[in-house]
Design an enzyme around this catalytic site. Structure first.
Site, PDB file in Angstrom:
ATOM      1  N   PHE A   8       8.162   7.182  49.892  1.00  0.00           N
ATOM      2  CA  PHE A   8       7.903   8.334  50.901  1.00  0.00           C
ATOM      3  C   PHE A   8       8.453   9.211  51.794  1.00  0.00           C
ATOM      4  CE2 PHE A   8       3.724   8.184  53.455  1.00  0.00           C
ATOM      5  CZ  PHE A   8       2.717   7.788  52.304  1.00  0.00           C
ATOM      6  N   GLN A  28       2.284  16.989  65.164  1.00  0.00           N
ATOM      7  CA  GLN A  28       3.268  16.853  63.347  1.00  0.00           C
ATOM      8  C   GLN A  28       1.760  18.202  62.749  1.00  0.00           C
ATOM      9  OE1 GLN A  28       3.224  13.168  60.474  1.00  0.00           O
ATOM     10  NE2 GLN A  28       5.734  14.486  60.643  1.00  0.00           N
ATOM     11  N   GLU A  58       0.133  11.427  51.534  1.00  0.00           N
ATOM     12  CA  GLU A  58       1.816  11.395  51.022  1.00  0.00           C
ATOM     13  C   GLU A  58       1.544  11.022  50.020  1.00  0.00           C
ATOM     14  OE1 GLU A  58       4.400  12.353  54.376  1.00  0.00           O
ATOM     15  OE2 GLU A  58       5.946  11.085  53.322  1.00  0.00           O
ATOM     16  N   HIS A 113      -2.035  16.574  62.621  1.00  0.00           N
ATOM     17  CA  HIS A 113      -2.284  15.008  61.741  1.00  0.00           C
ATOM     18  C   HIS A 113      -1.945  13.865  62.276  1.00  0.00           C
ATOM     19  CE1 HIS A 113      -2.030  11.889  59.026  1.00  0.00           C
ATOM     20  NE2 HIS A 113      -0.893  11.550  59.126  1.00  0.00           N
ATOM     21  N   ARG A 147       7.894  12.190  62.751  1.00  0.00           N
ATOM     22  CA  ARG A 147       7.836  10.914  62.663  1.00  0.00           C
ATOM     23  C   ARG A 147       7.498  11.239  60.878  1.00  0.00           C
ATOM     24  NH1 ARG A 147       2.920   7.970  60.523  1.00  0.00           N
ATOM     25  NH2 ARG A 147       1.205  10.017  60.648  1.00  0.00           N
ATOM     26  N   LEU A 156      -7.735  14.534  54.721  1.00  0.00           N
ATOM     27  CA  LEU A 156      -5.756  14.771  54.137  1.00  0.00           C
ATOM     28  C   LEU A 156      -5.742  13.611  53.008  1.00  0.00           C
ATOM     29  CD1 LEU A 156      -3.256  14.180  55.437  1.00  0.00           C
ATOM     30  CD2 LEU A 156      -3.294  11.401  54.950  1.00  0.00           C
ATOM     31  N   HIS A 185       1.088  17.562  59.097  1.00  0.00           N
ATOM     32  CA  HIS A 185       1.352  17.129  57.845  1.00  0.00           C
ATOM     33  C   HIS A 185       0.406  18.508  56.744  1.00  0.00           C
ATOM     34  CE1 HIS A 185       0.329  14.950  53.746  1.00  0.00           C
ATOM     35  NE2 HIS A 185       0.498  13.200  54.984  1.00  0.00           N
ATOM     36  N   ARG A 214       7.647  16.231  56.906  1.00  0.00           N
ATOM     37  CA  ARG A 214       6.469  16.975  56.680  1.00  0.00           C
ATOM     38  C   ARG A 214       6.362  18.807  58.051  1.00  0.00           C
ATOM     39  NH1 ARG A 214       2.893  12.214  58.334  1.00  0.00           N
ATOM     40  NH2 ARG A 214       2.395  10.878  56.493  1.00  0.00           N
TER      41      ARG A 214
HETATM   42  C1  LIG Z   1      -6.019  10.601  57.287  1.00  0.00           C
HETATM   43  C2  LIG Z   1      -4.680   9.968  58.238  1.00  0.00           C
HETATM   44  C3  LIG Z   1      -4.100   8.848  56.721  1.00  0.00           C
HETATM   45  C4  LIG Z   1      -2.864   8.163  57.982  1.00  0.00           C
HETATM   46  N1  LIG Z   1      -1.988   7.360  57.038  1.00  0.00           N
HETATM   47  C5  LIG Z   1      -1.348   6.661  57.753  1.00  0.00           C
HETATM   48  C6  LIG Z   1      -0.037   5.954  56.498  1.00  0.00           C
HETATM   49  O1  LIG Z   1      -0.546   5.767  55.336  1.00  0.00           O
HETATM   50  N2  LIG Z   1       0.797   5.834  57.726  1.00  0.00           N
HETATM   51  C7  LIG Z   1       1.417   5.586  58.777  1.00  0.00           C
HETATM   52  O2  LIG Z   1       2.327   4.924  59.395  1.00  0.00           O
HETATM   53  N3  LIG Z   1       0.547   6.101  58.962  1.00  0.00           N
HETATM   54  C8  LIG Z   1      -1.115   7.035  58.566  1.00  0.00           C
HETATM   55  N4  LIG Z   1      -1.888   7.955  59.413  1.00  0.00           N
HETATM   56  C9  LIG Z   1      -1.585   7.737  61.129  1.00  0.00           C
HETATM   57  C10 LIG Z   1      -1.673   6.033  61.742  1.00  0.00           C
HETATM   58  O3  LIG Z   1      -2.695   5.831  60.690  1.00  0.00           O
HETATM   59  C11 LIG Z   1      -2.640   6.998  63.532  1.00  0.00           C
HETATM   60  O4  LIG Z   1      -0.986   7.259  64.418  1.00  0.00           O
HETATM   61  C12 LIG Z   1      -2.934   5.032  63.737  1.00  0.00           C
HETATM   62  O5  LIG Z   1      -3.346   4.335  62.923  1.00  0.00           O
HETATM   63  C13 LIG Z   1      -3.314   5.100  65.375  1.00  0.00           C
HETATM   64  O6  LIG Z   1      -3.525   3.716  65.723  1.00  0.00           O
HETATM   65  P1  LIG Z   1      -3.922   3.347  67.068  1.00  0.00           P
HETATM   66  O7  LIG Z   1      -4.035   2.175  67.127  1.00  0.00           O
HETATM   67  O8  LIG Z   1      -2.939   4.341  68.065  1.00  0.00           O
HETATM   68  O9  LIG Z   1      -4.954   4.248  67.534  1.00  0.00           O
HETATM   69  P2  LIG Z   1      -6.779   4.184  66.694  1.00  0.00           P
HETATM   70  O10 LIG Z   1      -6.990   3.286  65.465  1.00  0.00           O
HETATM   71  O11 LIG Z   1      -6.776   5.490  66.723  1.00  0.00           O
HETATM   72  O12 LIG Z   1      -7.761   3.883  67.481  1.00  0.00           O
HETATM   73  C14 LIG Z   1      -8.086   4.435  68.586  1.00  0.00           C
HETATM   74  C15 LIG Z   1      -8.954   3.468  69.348  1.00  0.00           C
HETATM   75  O13 LIG Z   1      -9.107   4.072  70.763  1.00  0.00           O
HETATM   76  C16 LIG Z   1     -10.536   3.726  71.310  1.00  0.00           C
HETATM   77  N5  LIG Z   1     -10.926   5.271  72.114  1.00  0.00           N
HETATM   78  C17 LIG Z   1     -10.458   6.337  72.205  1.00  0.00           C
HETATM   79  N6  LIG Z   1     -11.093   6.480  73.133  1.00  0.00           N
HETATM   80  C18 LIG Z   1     -11.369   5.318  74.128  1.00  0.00           C
HETATM   81  C19 LIG Z   1     -12.300   5.657  74.784  1.00  0.00           C
HETATM   82  N7  LIG Z   1     -12.319   6.821  76.542  1.00  0.00           N
HETATM   83  N8  LIG Z   1     -12.736   4.394  75.530  1.00  0.00           N
HETATM   84  C20 LIG Z   1     -12.532   3.615  75.207  1.00  0.00           C
HETATM   85  N9  LIG Z   1     -12.638   3.564  74.113  1.00  0.00           N
HETATM   86  C21 LIG Z   1     -11.524   4.803  73.354  1.00  0.00           C
HETATM   87  C22 LIG Z   1     -11.139   4.383  69.751  1.00  0.00           C
HETATM   88  O14 LIG Z   1     -12.420   4.146  69.699  1.00  0.00           O
HETATM   89  C23 LIG Z   1     -10.542   3.770  69.422  1.00  0.00           C
HETATM   90  O15 LIG Z   1     -11.027   2.323  68.324  1.00  0.00           O
HETATM   91  C24 LIG Z   1      -2.728   8.713  59.590  1.00  0.00           C
HETATM   92  C25 LIG Z   1      -3.696   8.640  59.723  1.00  0.00           C
HETATM   93  C26 LIG Z   1      -4.012  10.128  59.781  1.00  0.00           C
HETATM   94  C27 LIG Z   1      -5.035  11.039  60.028  1.00  0.00           C
END
Ligand SMILES: Cc1cc2nc3c(=O)[nH]c(=O)nc-3n(C[C@H](O)[C@H](O)[C@H](O)COP(=O)(O)OP(=O)(O)OC[C@H]3O[C@@H](n4cnc5c(N)ncnc54)[C@H](O)[C@@H]3O)c2cc1C
Length: 574
Positions: free
Chosen positions: A115, A235, A250, A347, A389, A247, A237, A281
């Protein structure tokens, strides 16, 4: 309605569920989500999760730490990068024991792929460090965590929108919001609150992030007087599907995909001779936009090609089935036959709510802890990603620091009493919603949002400079004023998604301003923040974290030092 728990976690992504699972060993825990919980954005993570397991070839946590620090252009706090890299292998094994179905190699071990920016022996060549489950890595981790939270008795509230943090006795003591289906106010009274609300990519016109990524958690903390850290580092992507931003992971380049310009050249050789298409990236996004600006886009247009055609149908089917099906669905392209048109897409947010290594939210530049409040995941800035990142380092951040936060929450809950509920908790929610529902203003949410997204994309994305940032700030100021005159066409309380849109837009405007403001302040180029007018990194003046706080007198700026332990800042070449 008032609910009482030991701990309340806002966000049902991988950060929130990891913390919930850990804290629920001794605490009564609720998880709140504004969308149906299993739909959290973490489920769309595709390519992998990093850990120096060494299953495919020699690897060491020190190499992972070095890559994370260098990838972050030395803005990464190195004590934190050390924790991430050292604890990653154990967290991976725990995920496997929870039942996550990782892809396997021929010896039956978790398979690992290359990666961007992950190298062997301190930068020599790419290393296989990313563990994965085909290209559905986030989905399978989410599902396993969700199941185990259910078994542990964690209570999950779907479709509850949180609008405020509650404070009393100098501590945070819960959150307030409302049920989207009915409009009924909901109060969650708790000893500890964790914000795990994900990113805010929807501030930009083109993004790979879900519609829910509107930065509510950043805004909740910012409104409560907590400064936001390093918000200038956004970031982009390199491989979003052209125009749509969806997306192309990668993982596609990890499996051998090659970026080509309008002349058919594999142009990354010129920008990163060692890592080429697997450079970090920020470097690839700038390279793509430079190719386009110098008239080497495809047919003079604003995209380049990602070529997977040489990989063959079988490998695409086995390793990249989700990517290829997206491309088929959205573009009608068979990736085994034709190249994919791609361009950079917003991203990930490197900045966010400042925390320490166990998730405590830090209320100022002197690292004063705000009692009862924690943050983890993309909304937090534990400062492990610095200025950029590396791919696969978010998922491991979520489980390493999510678990640490969950552990500390359990300790805090055991040692502290429940503060009293502040009076008027419910009326604060009602007033916020009521103000918008009763407004007679004629400004429209969709119009203001579109103008914000256009401004941020054109003037505050991959390449930045002073005149554009100043203009962007001016425009956002104007949009904030217009937002005060916003009127809703639907005034009902039940399922009023227009009200939700309005609340989210209010949050995004504040964050757009914080991003542009921090970007204007930082007069250097580092990681994902590139200033055409200050193209060099300047460690002498800028090896420090930016902190922006809202005060009654406007935005207040502060800085704090970067923790440098093993790796002295050096020129960053790949
Ligand atoms: C398409 C894509 C692919 C990716 N692939 C990778 C990868 O392969 N490897 C990697 O390391 N990273 C990857 N990333 C990055 C990574 O997926 C994210 O940074 C990460 O999943 C974020 O997780 P989180 O738990 O912080 O929040 P999230 O999974 O975004 O969850 C946010 C939560 O907060 C809740 N929420 C938000 N606001 C409120 C509110 N006001 N009231 C109540 N609930 C709320 C939402 O409902 C949700 O449940 C990728 C990102 C994208 C966009």
């Amino acid at each position: 309605m008032i609910h009482q728990y030991d701990a309340v976690i806002v966000g049902a992504g991988i950060a929130g569920l990891t913390a919930a699972l850990q804290a629920s060993q001794t605490c009564h825990v609720a998880v709140l989500s504004k969308i149906y919980a299993p739909r959290a954005h973490s489920g769309s993570a595709q390519g992998g999760i990093s850990a120096a397991l060494g299953n495919e070839e020699e690897d060491h946590w020190e190499w992972h730490m070095y890559d994370t620090v260098k990838g972050g252009d030395y803005l990464t706090d190195q004590d934190i990068a050390q924790i991430l890299a050292r604890e990653a292998p154990q967290r991976l094994i725990e995920l496997e024991h929870l039942g996550v179905p990782f892809s396997r190699n021929t010896q039956g071990k978790i398979e690992q792929r290359r990666f961007g920016g992950h190298t062997r022996n301190f930068g020599e060549a790419p290393v296989r460090r990313a563990c994965y489950a085909s290209d559905r890595t986030g989905r399978v981790i989410m599902d396993a965590l969700y199941d185990h939270c259910m078994v542990r008795g964690v209570e999950i509230f779907d479709e509850v929108f949180i609008t405020s943090l509650l404070r009393s006795e100098g501590k945070v003591c819960g959150v307030a919001g409302y049920k989207l289906a009915t409009g009924e106010p909901m109060i969650f009274h708790a000893k500890a609150v964790l914000l795990a609300t994900g990113g805010c990519g929807r501030i930009f016109k083109t993004t790979s992030m879900a519609f829910a990524a509107t930065g509510d958690g950043f805004a909740l903390a910012y409104d409560a007087g907590v400064p936001l850290e390093d918000m200038e580092f956004v970031q982009f992507h390199p491989t979003g599907i052209h125009k749509l931003g969806i997306l192309v992971s990668e993982a596609a380049r990890a499996e051998g995909g090659i970026l080509r310009n309008g002349k058919g050249e594999a142009f990354m050789e010129r920008y990163a001779p060692t890592l080429k298409d697997l450079a970090p990236r920020d470097i690839i996004s700038r390279a793509i936009l430079t190719e386009i600006a110098e008239d080497r886009g495809i047919n003079g247009k604003d995209f380049v090609y990602l070529d997977l055609s040489h990989l063959g149908k079988a490998q695409l089917e086995q390793k990249l089935s989700e990517v290829t099906s997206f491309v088929q669905t959205y573009l009608g392209i068979d990736a085994s036959q034709s190249p994919i048109p791609v361009a950079p897409t917003c991203h990930y947010m490197m900045g966010g709510i400042p925390t320490d290594a166990v998730g405590h939210v830090l209320a100022d530049g002197k690292n004063q802890v705000l009692g009862g409040l924690y943050a983890a995941g993309e909304c937090a800035c534990v400062s492990v990603h610095g200025a950029n990142r590396l791919g696969t380092n978010s998922l491991i951040d979520l489980v390493v620091f999510g678990k640490r936060a969950g552990t500390d929450i359990a300790r805090y809950v055991a040692q502290n009493n429940l503060p009293s509920l502040p009076s008027g908790a419910e009326s604060a929610v009602k007033e916020k919603a009521q103000g918008l529902l009763e407004s007679q203003g004629n400004e429209r949410i969709s119009q203001i949002r579109a103008e914000m997204q256009k401004t941020m994309t054109q003037q505050c994305s991959v390449f930045r400079d002073r005149p554009n940032l100043e203009e962007a700030l001016c425009k956002i100021g104007e949009l904030k004023a217009r937002y005060a005159q916003v009127g809703l066409s639907f005034k009902g309380k039940r399922c009023n998604y227009e009200l939700e849109d309005a609340l989210e837009l209010g949050n995004m405007l504040k964050l757009a301003e914080a991003i542009a403001y921090s970007a204007l302040l930082r007069q250097e180029s580092r990681g994902a923040h590139f200033r055409n007018d200050y193209p060099q990194r300047n460690d002498h003046d800028w090896l420090k974290h930016t902190l922006l706080a809202q005060t009654p007198n406007g935005i207040q700026v502060d800085y704090k030092p970067v923790t440098v332990t093993r790796f002295k800042p050096r020129a960053r070449t790949y």
